[in-house]
Scaffold this motif. Structure first.
Motif, PDB file in Angstrom:
ATOM      1  N   ARG A  20       0.851  -1.202   0.000  1.00 12.67           N
ATOM      2  CA  ARG A  20       0.000   0.000   0.000  1.00 12.67           C
ATOM      3  C   ARG A  20       0.881   1.245   0.000  1.00 12.67           C
ATOM      4  NH1 ARG A  20      -2.265   3.763  -0.656  1.00 12.67           N
ATOM      5  NH2 ARG A  20      -4.324   4.480  -0.045  1.00 12.67           N
ATOM      6  N   SER A 282      -5.241   0.127   7.450  1.00 10.28           N
ATOM      7  CA  SER A 282      -5.423   1.035   6.314  1.00 10.28           C
ATOM      8  C   SER A 282      -6.212   2.274   6.727  1.00 10.28           C
ATOM      9  CB  SER A 282      -6.149   0.324   5.168  1.00 10.28           C
ATOM     10  OG  SER A 282      -5.364  -0.708   4.653  1.00 10.28           O
ATOM     11  N   GLU A 288      -8.028   5.209   4.655  1.00 15.14           N
ATOM     12  CA  GLU A 288      -8.952   4.556   3.735  1.00 15.14           C
ATOM     13  C   GLU A 288     -10.317   4.375   4.402  1.00 15.14           C
ATOM     14  OE1 GLU A 288      -7.563   0.907   2.127  1.00 15.14           O
ATOM     15  OE2 GLU A 288      -5.975   1.842   0.943  1.00 15.14           O
TER      16      GLU A 288
END
Length: 317
Positions: A20, A282, A288
């Protein structure tokens, strides 16, 4: 064994965070992958040399007839790693991130069903609740991976070849990922024991060594054609990825051995645990946002873990 299981999950979450981060910081992925394999070999070698990983003499093991089958498997799977990475990248380009991710994650169903129906080597008798948990685990993976904005409709392609590839490649990724997990599972089964517990460090190093050699050959070819280059970010990214990546495989073998090769329990619990922790990581690290469908998927994942492993939970109390 529970501690090793948790460390295995965290190592895989670290891999997810690294990938990521590659996207966020513009790290060229393939060169970083090649560096990563070299770092995996160095990490494993250091831990064996320092005595932190139990291992027989390396060269003596590699030359022994008993280890010959493991050697061939490691050579095949090492090359397979690069192939699976390429397929994942191609699938992402043609079918979207969501489809590629779902295909790889849901592949745990292959070693689970082989354990239950072919090898019949599960560590317990699976009942209705366990099978319901397995079904919910598959459902949870789909719900958590669902990102409609990143999906590509294969019918949009005017090129028939690309259209068919966009449909076929996710299936290929599913089969390749499931084959890799199943092969790992097979090598540590008690009735086979291709890789003994004290050989798992050497086996892991060998896997990454072959993958690294394959990667260097491919990278050199692309470099000479001026299609890729090595950057400082790739080196840093490869180092950051390589350390947890080594332990993701080494601990996989350790955990499977500890659970007597019971992939029917290990793989679904592991995969949905990684998804849960990665989703939370995340949210905090990369901001996110999770959709309602994703949140429902996380709740279903927790319930699935409870159903799959409720006998073990009862036994703990």
């Amino acid at each position: 064994m529970v501690i090793l299981f948790i460390l295995w999950i965290l190592a895989n979450v670290a891999i997810f965070i690294n990938f990521r981060g590659f996207a966020q910081f513009g790290v060229p992925t393939f060169p970083a992958i090649v560096i990563n394999y070299i770092v995996c070999v160095l990490t494993g070698s250091l831990f064996i040399a320092m005595g932190w990983i139990d291992s027989p003499p390396v060269f003596q093991t590699l030359q022994s007839e008993q280890f010959s089958t493991a050697l061939y498997i490691a050579m095949g799977m090492g090359a397979f790693f690069i192939a699976s990475f390429y397929l994942m990248g191609l699938t992402t380009q043609l079918s979207g991130v969501a489809v590629a991710t779902l295909s790889a994650r849901i592949s745990f169903v292959i070693p689970v069903l082989i354990n239950l129906w072919i090898w019949k080597s599960a560590g317990k008798d699976y009942d209705f609740l366990n099978y319901l948990g397995l079904f919910l685990a598959i459902t949870a993976v789909g719900l958590v991976s669902y990102k409609p904005s990143k999906m590509v409709d294969a019918t949009e392609y005017k090129d028939d070849k690309k259209k068919y590839l966009a449909i076929i490649l996710p299936i290929v990724v599913f089969l390749v990922s499931g084959t890799i997990d199943t092969t790992f599972n097979y090598t540590v089964r008690e009735d086979v024991q291709i890789v003994l517990p004290n050989q798992q460090g050497i086996f892991s190093i060998l896997l990454f060594g072959i993958a690294g050699i394959t990667g260097i050959i491919v990278f050199t070819t692309l470099f000479l054609r001026k299609k890729v280059t090595m950057t400082k970010r790739s080196v840093i990214g490869g180092i950051s990825l390589g350390i947890p990546n080594f332990f993701s495989i080494f601990l996989l073998l350790k955990v499977l051995s500890g659970f007597k090769g019971d992939g029917a329990l290990v793989f679904p619990v592991f995969n949905i645990s990684v998804i849960l922790i990665a989703a939370v990581a995340s949210y905090f690290l990369f901001k996110e946002k999770l959709s309602l469908i994703n949140k429902i998927g996380l709740a279903v994942a927790i319930f699935a873990i409870l159903l799959i492993s409720y006998q073990e939970i009862q036994g703990a109390f």
